[in-house]
Design a protein around this motif. Structure first.
Motif, PDB file in Angstrom:
ATOM      1  N   THR A 107      45.087   4.960  31.075  1.00 40.88           N
ATOM      2  CA  THR A 107      44.486   4.917  32.529  1.00 40.88           C
ATOM      3  C   THR A 107      45.377   5.641  33.467  1.00 40.88           C
ATOM      4  O   THR A 107      46.374   5.606  33.389  1.00 40.88           O
ATOM      5  N   ALA A 109      46.917   6.083  36.549  1.00 36.14           N
ATOM      6  CA  ALA A 109      47.392   5.359  37.503  1.00 36.14           C
ATOM      7  C   ALA A 109      48.943   5.435  37.713  1.00 36.14           C
ATOM      8  O   ALA A 109      49.634   5.412  36.782  1.00 36.14           O
ATOM      9  N   GLU A 113      49.704   1.120  41.073  1.00 36.00           N
ATOM     10  CA  GLU A 113      48.585   0.976  40.657  1.00 36.00           C
ATOM     11  C   GLU A 113      48.390   0.182  39.234  1.00 36.00           C
ATOM     12  O   GLU A 113      47.617  -0.851  39.215  1.00 36.00           O
ATOM     13  N   ARG A 122      42.778  -5.113  42.697  1.00 35.62           N
ATOM     14  CA  ARG A 122      42.317  -3.852  42.696  1.00 35.62           C
ATOM     15  C   ARG A 122      43.091  -2.934  43.449  1.00 35.62           C
ATOM     16  O   ARG A 122      43.718  -3.305  44.717  1.00 35.62           O
ATOM     17  N   PRO A 123      43.620  -1.828  42.657  1.00 38.10           N
ATOM     18  CA  PRO A 123      44.486  -1.218  43.598  1.00 38.10           C
ATOM     19  C   PRO A 123      43.832  -0.279  44.812  1.00 38.10           C
ATOM     20  O   PRO A 123      42.806  -0.288  44.814  1.00 38.10           O
ATOM     21  N   GLU A 124      44.904  -0.171  45.486  1.00 40.20           N
ATOM     22  CA  GLU A 124      44.393   0.299  47.035  1.00 40.20           C
ATOM     23  C   GLU A 124      43.758   1.610  46.925  1.00 40.20           C
ATOM     24  O   GLU A 124      44.428   2.489  46.399  1.00 40.20           O
ATOM     25  N   TRP A 126      40.993   2.254  45.333  1.00 44.78           N
ATOM     26  CA  TRP A 126      40.233   2.202  44.345  1.00 44.78           C
ATOM     27  C   TRP A 126      38.720   1.800  44.590  1.00 44.78           C
ATOM     28  O   TRP A 126      38.706   0.805  45.147  1.00 44.78           O
ATOM     29  N   ASN A 127      37.773   2.496  44.309  1.00 44.47           N
ATOM     30  CA  ASN A 127      36.205   1.925  44.430  1.00 44.47           C
ATOM     31  C   ASN A 127      35.662   1.174  43.293  1.00 44.47           C
ATOM     32  O   ASN A 127      36.514   1.206  42.150  1.00 44.47           O
ATOM     33  N   ARG A 130      35.355   3.529  39.930  1.00 43.69           N
ATOM     34  CA  ARG A 130      36.736   3.799  39.305  1.00 43.69           C
ATOM     35  C   ARG A 130      37.222   2.709  38.519  1.00 43.69           C
ATOM     36  O   ARG A 130      37.596   2.488  37.360  1.00 43.69           O
ATOM     37  N   LEU A 131      37.075   1.407  39.318  1.00 47.48           N
ATOM     38  CA  LEU A 131      37.715   0.097  38.443  1.00 47.48           C
ATOM     39  C   LEU A 131      36.762  -0.195  37.376  1.00 47.48           C
ATOM     40  O   LEU A 131      37.280  -0.639  36.383  1.00 47.48           O
ATOM     41  N   THR A 134      37.829   1.543  34.045  1.00 44.01           N
ATOM     42  CA  THR A 134      39.254   1.646  33.849  1.00 44.01           C
ATOM     43  C   THR A 134      39.499   0.314  32.888  1.00 44.01           C
ATOM     44  O   THR A 134      39.087  -0.711  33.203  1.00 44.01           O
ATOM     45  N   ARG A 136      41.163  -2.793  32.124  1.00 48.48           N
ATOM     46  CA  ARG A 136      42.123  -3.496  32.777  1.00 48.48           C
ATOM     47  C   ARG A 136      42.737  -4.292  31.876  1.00 48.48           C
ATOM     48  O   ARG A 136      43.653  -5.200  32.272  1.00 48.48           O
TER      49      ARG A 136
END
Length: 297
Positions: A107, A109, A113, A122-124, A126-127, A130-131, A134, A136
């Motif tokens: 990933t 990041a 992130e 959700r990382p700042e 990120w749409n 993209r999430l 990824t 998680r």
């Protein structure tokens, strides 16, 4: 399913496709191509003379349904385990418990992130797209000074036949010793459990005592301990038998079971359990071929 459209493929056909995919480490697209190309694959999957063959998208959707149900991979693994017992290969010789890292796609990041992902946020910046692409659930861990990203497969193999009897998939940062309870095999006729020093904990020794199992867990040296003759001799005797468990992970690696492609724990657990089932089936064929009269049983 609701009425309308082409009828779904039989479940047996789809499971056989998954088995072919796991045995030969094929992607969904490669599996579709190989089934179209090989009459032997069509015969195995019960697709002789079929006008339509499941495509890559159908295979992906079927695996998605199995992963969402949470029991699909476990049911297939247990079905293969039942066939092992029907052939007379019941768990014998004691239990060998170990864990191995299964790497996942990295990933991209930074530190902040990654911390947000580990906390389920959700990382700042990120749409949603993209999430969605990824992983998680995968985590970082270190082994022998090297960093790895992915999951761990915790396996219990019997010392007699080197068949996987229990398996569990966790993120890579999970402690090996904390999963011992979940991979114990109470059906093994042997009374000894063998494991490396990662399982050396008082709680695990108490667990073995509660189940009437002999302690075969290798010991860590105490801080400052210099005279370790008896400790090293004990660990060496344990590792001589425990090394058979490494053959199991080598077999999984040959099937491509040391890396995963999916982006969730559920999908990757399904893939790893299917690899374990494929390994057991392949191992069963070897055992039957080299022991046709059943003398080893």
């Amino acid at each position: 399913r609701s009425k309308g459209g082409r009828p779904p493929y039989p479940t047996e056909v789809m499971v056989r496709l998954l088995f072919i995919q796991s045995l030969y480490n094929l992607s969904d697209e490669d599996c579709e191509y190989q089934v179209l190309d090989r009459m032997s694959f069509q015969h195995f999957c019960r697709l002789d003379g079929a006008l339509h063959i499941p495509d890559a998208r159908t295979l992906w959707s079927f695996k998605q349904r199995l992963a969402q149900g949470g029991l699909g991979g476990r049911a297939i693994f247990e079905a293969v385990s039942l066939q092992l017992q029907q052939h007379g290969y019941i768990p014998r010789g004691g239990q060998i418990v170990d864990a191995s890292i299964v790497q996942a796609p990295l990933t991209q990041a930074n530190k902040d992130e990654r911390e947000a992902l580990n906390e389920g946020r959700r990382p700042e910046g990120w749409n949603a797209k993209r999430l969605q692409h990824t992983d998680r659930d995968a985590r970082w861990t270190k082994k022998h000074g090297k960093s790895f990203y992915g999951y761990k497969v915790h396996a219990n193999a019997d010392a007699r036949y080197k068949l996987i009897r229990q398996a569990k998939v966790t993120p890579a940062n999970a402690d090996d010793g904390q999963t011992l309870k979940e991979v114990l095999d109470r059906a093994n006729t042997g009374a000894r459990l063998l494991a490396d020093r990662g399982y050396d904990a008082q709680t695990n020794r108490q667990l073995l005592q509660a189940h009437g199992l002999r302690d075969g867990i290798a010991r860590r040296a105490k801080p400052g301990q210099e005279r370790r003759v008896r400790l090293d001799a004990r660990n060496k005797a344990i590792n001589r038998v425990r090394a058979r468990g490494e053959h199991v992970f080598a077999g999984l690696e040959q099937l491509g079971g040391k890396c995963v492609r999916a982006m969730t724990l559920a999908r990757n657990e399904l893939a790893i359990l299917l690899k374990c089932a494929a390994y057991n089936a392949k191992r069963l064929v070897w055992l039957v071929r080299h022991d046709p009269c059943g003398c080893a049983r």
